[in-house]
Design an enzyme around this catalytic site. Structure first.
Site, PDB file in Angstrom:
ATOM      1  N   HIS A 138      38.039  35.169   5.375  1.00  0.00           N
ATOM      2  CA  HIS A 138      36.770  35.037   4.651  1.00  0.00           C
ATOM      3  C   HIS A 138      35.833  34.142   5.455  1.00  0.00           C
ATOM      4  CE1 HIS A 138      38.191  31.035   3.764  1.00  0.00           C
ATOM      5  NE2 HIS A 138      39.351  31.595   3.468  1.00  0.00           N
ATOM      6  N   HIS A 140      34.592  29.739   1.729  1.00  0.00           N
ATOM      7  CA  HIS A 140      35.071  28.358   1.664  1.00  0.00           C
ATOM      8  C   HIS A 140      35.739  28.025   2.992  1.00  0.00           C
ATOM      9  CE1 HIS A 140      38.783  30.545   0.614  1.00  0.00           C
ATOM     10  NE2 HIS A 140      39.435  29.510   1.084  1.00  0.00           N
ATOM     11  N   GLU A 199      37.468  28.732   8.771  1.00  0.00           N
ATOM     12  CA  GLU A 199      38.895  28.933   9.043  1.00  0.00           C
ATOM     13  C   GLU A 199      39.135  29.817  10.267  1.00  0.00           C
ATOM     14  OE1 GLU A 199      41.237  29.825   5.502  1.00  0.00           O
ATOM     15  OE2 GLU A 199      39.878  28.574   4.341  1.00  0.00           O
TER      16      GLU A 199
HETATM   17 ZN   LIG Z   1      42.909  32.388   0.805  1.00  0.00          ZN
END
Ligand SMILES: [Zn+2]
Length: 264
Positions: free
Chosen positions: A104, A116, A135
């Site tokens: 994501h 996030h 991430e």
């Molecule tokens: Zn996750």
């Protein structure tokens, strides 16, 4: 050839709601099935391309999201939450590449499914050496410390755009076009699995693979919290950890893994 596959859940086809991502919610059971079958499509493509070893890490939440009985027998699976110092157990320099599946976009990205960075409650966003990082970037750097390149990233359209800007030469596959944090224009999961096999195959057979991602130290990680009390709760020595303002703290180290261990 050996490949390491890190699988998150937000970017899997058919998924856009919190209720699909949290154990105990009725929609979670169906979402686990989507996660497991999409992961299997990746394993199939890797084995068909000649992989001799595939390690798949369940990287969402507790790390226990796959339905074990449905998992492809041709891979091994890392399950359970691990500390950031050991985020990719079993990964070493003998691996040919890594794939980030179902990822994501970083915290703060607009119109991105469940944007996030590591946590939705702990903080809003992170910067590393002044640049926003999510991430994809953090994981690619940790994987790069082992000398392994990220070859492939899948997720929504914002995830793919972030991957393309962070990782030159990476192959991406868009599982859905995000219409908001909890909405997307979806392809049917069956079609996604078919197209994913083809895209993974293209990425690992490519003669022109990306290089491992590297960033020279020293490193400074800046955390933007959601609430001032989260920043209040931290300890600051004024050297390695500093309070920048009400909502912001920064951490410095010459060692990236040690830095993340200290800040997270
Ligand atoms: Zn996750």
């Amino acid at each position: 050839m050996k490949f390491y596959v890190s699988v998150d859940m937000e970017g899997i086809s058919g998924i856009a709601l919190r209720e699909q991502l949290v154990r105990g919610e009725p929609l979670y059971e169906e979402a686990r099935r989507l996660l497991t079958l999409e992961t299997n499509a990746v394993t199939e493509a890797l084995l068909a391309a000649g992989a001799t070893r595939v390690i798949v890490k369940d990287a969402h939440g507790s790390g226990f999201n796959f339905i074990p009985e449905l998992l492809h027998p041709g891979a091994e699976y890392v399950m359970g939450a691990t500390r950031v110092e050991n985020r990719f157990p079993g990964l070493d320099e003998t691996f040919d590449g890594a794939l980030l599946i179902g990822y994501h976009a970083m915290g703060g990205t607009s119109q991105a499914v469940r944007d996030h960075t590591m946590t939705s409650q702990g903080w809003q966003s992170l910067r590393l050496n002044g640049r926003p990082i999510g991430e994809i970037g953090l994981d690619a750097l940790l994987i790069g410390l082992r000398g392994v390149p990220v070859l492939f990233v899948s997720g929504d359209d914002k995830t793919c755009a972030e991957a393309a800007s962070e990782l030159p030469g990476v192959v991406t596959y868009e599982t859905k076009a995000a219409l908001g944090r909890h909405a997307a224009l979806m392809k049917a999961p069956q079609r996604v699995r078919e197209e994913l096999r083809e895209a993974v195959s293209r990425a690992v057979r490519s003669a022109d693979r990306p290089k491992p991602l590297r960033l020279a130290g020293p490193y400074e990680l800046t955390i933007r919290f959601l609430h001032t009390e989260q920043a209040d709760a931290r300890r600051y020595d004024g050297v390695r950890a500093k309070r920048i303002d009400g909502l912001t703290a920064s951490y410095v180290s010459d060692d990236l893994t040690a830095l993340l261990a200290m800040a997270f």
